[in-house]
Design a protein around this motif. Sequence first.
Motif, PDB file in Angstrom:
ATOM      1  N   UNK A 232       0.850  -1.203   0.000  1.00 42.88           N
ATOM      2  CA  UNK A 232       0.000   0.000   0.000  1.00 42.88           C
ATOM      3  C   UNK A 232       0.877   1.241   0.000  1.00 42.88           C
ATOM      4  N   UNK A 233       1.815   1.260  -0.925  1.00 40.62           N
ATOM      5  CA  UNK A 233       2.752   2.371  -0.983  1.00 40.62           C
ATOM      6  C   UNK A 233       2.165   3.547  -1.771  1.00 40.62           C
ATOM      7  N   UNK A 234       2.727   4.704  -1.538  1.00 40.80           N
ATOM      8  CA  UNK A 234       2.239   5.920  -2.178  1.00 40.80           C
ATOM      9  C   UNK A 234       3.327   6.980  -2.121  1.00 40.80           C
ATOM     10  N   UNK A 235       3.139   8.039  -2.888  1.00 43.80           N
ATOM     11  CA  UNK A 235       4.073   9.155  -2.872  1.00 43.80           C
ATOM     12  C   UNK A 235       3.489  10.290  -2.034  1.00 43.80           C
ATOM     13  N   UNK A 236       4.346  10.885  -1.225  1.00 37.84           N
ATOM     14  CA  UNK A 236       3.912  11.992  -0.384  1.00 37.84           C
ATOM     15  C   UNK A 236       4.095  13.333  -1.074  1.00 37.84           C
ATOM     16  N   UNK A 237       4.783  13.323  -2.225  1.00 40.47           N
ATOM     17  CA  UNK A 237       4.985  14.545  -2.988  1.00 40.47           C
ATOM     18  C   UNK A 237       4.542  14.307  -4.427  1.00 40.47           C
ATOM     19  N   UNK A 238       4.044  15.330  -5.096  1.00 41.20           N
ATOM     20  CA  UNK A 238       3.526  15.145  -6.463  1.00 41.20           C
ATOM     21  C   UNK A 238       4.595  14.827  -7.496  1.00 41.20           C
ATOM     22  N   UNK A 239       5.882  15.045  -7.179  1.00 41.77           N
ATOM     23  CA  UNK A 239       6.931  14.767  -8.156  1.00 41.77           C
ATOM     24  C   UNK A 239       7.478  13.352  -8.022  1.00 41.77           C
ATOM     25  N   UNK A 240       6.782  12.507  -7.240  1.00 44.43           N
ATOM     26  CA  UNK A 240       7.159  11.094  -7.100  1.00 44.43           C
ATOM     27  C   UNK A 240       8.581  10.910  -6.582  1.00 44.43           C
ATOM     28  N   UNK A 241       8.947  11.714  -5.589  1.00 40.80           N
ATOM     29  CA  UNK A 241      10.289  11.604  -5.035  1.00 40.80           C
ATOM     30  C   UNK A 241      10.298  11.201  -3.568  1.00 40.80           C
ATOM     31  N   UNK A 242       9.184  11.112  -2.941  1.00 42.26           N
ATOM     32  CA  UNK A 242       9.126  10.817  -1.512  1.00 42.26           C
ATOM     33  C   UNK A 242       8.086   9.742  -1.285  1.00 42.26           C
TER      34      UNK A 242
END
Length: 123
Positions: A97-107
């Motif tokens: 259930x992973x996800x990105x915390x920033x819109x640029x897919x870096x975190x």
Amino acid sequence: PLVESGGGSVQAGGSLRVSCAVSGYTTRSTCIGWFRQDTGKERDWVAFIYAFGSQTYYADSVRGRLTISRDNAKKAVYLQMNSLKPEDTAMYYCAADCFFRKPDNTDGWASVWGQGTQVTVSS
């Protein structure tokens, strides 16, 4: 749950593959990822792989050296690590259930975690 295996000790420049056995609820997760955490440091995102299309994302620090893959038939996700460096030493965690915390897919981050497997790279 998620169960990691395959960690160990290797010399710099060597290779290692860690595995994650995916079972139960986590088999329905659309995203499985790898993270790592060295002693006294924050947990860092390493790579993600999605169930549909097998799209992958990598942290800049590992791109080109580490490769994430999955075998849906075996319910397993792998992290192949090549050209290892001492700074790759860490506990490696599989996560669902992973996800990105920033819109640029870096975190990257995740909601479900395994127990981890230790990787030690000596110089």
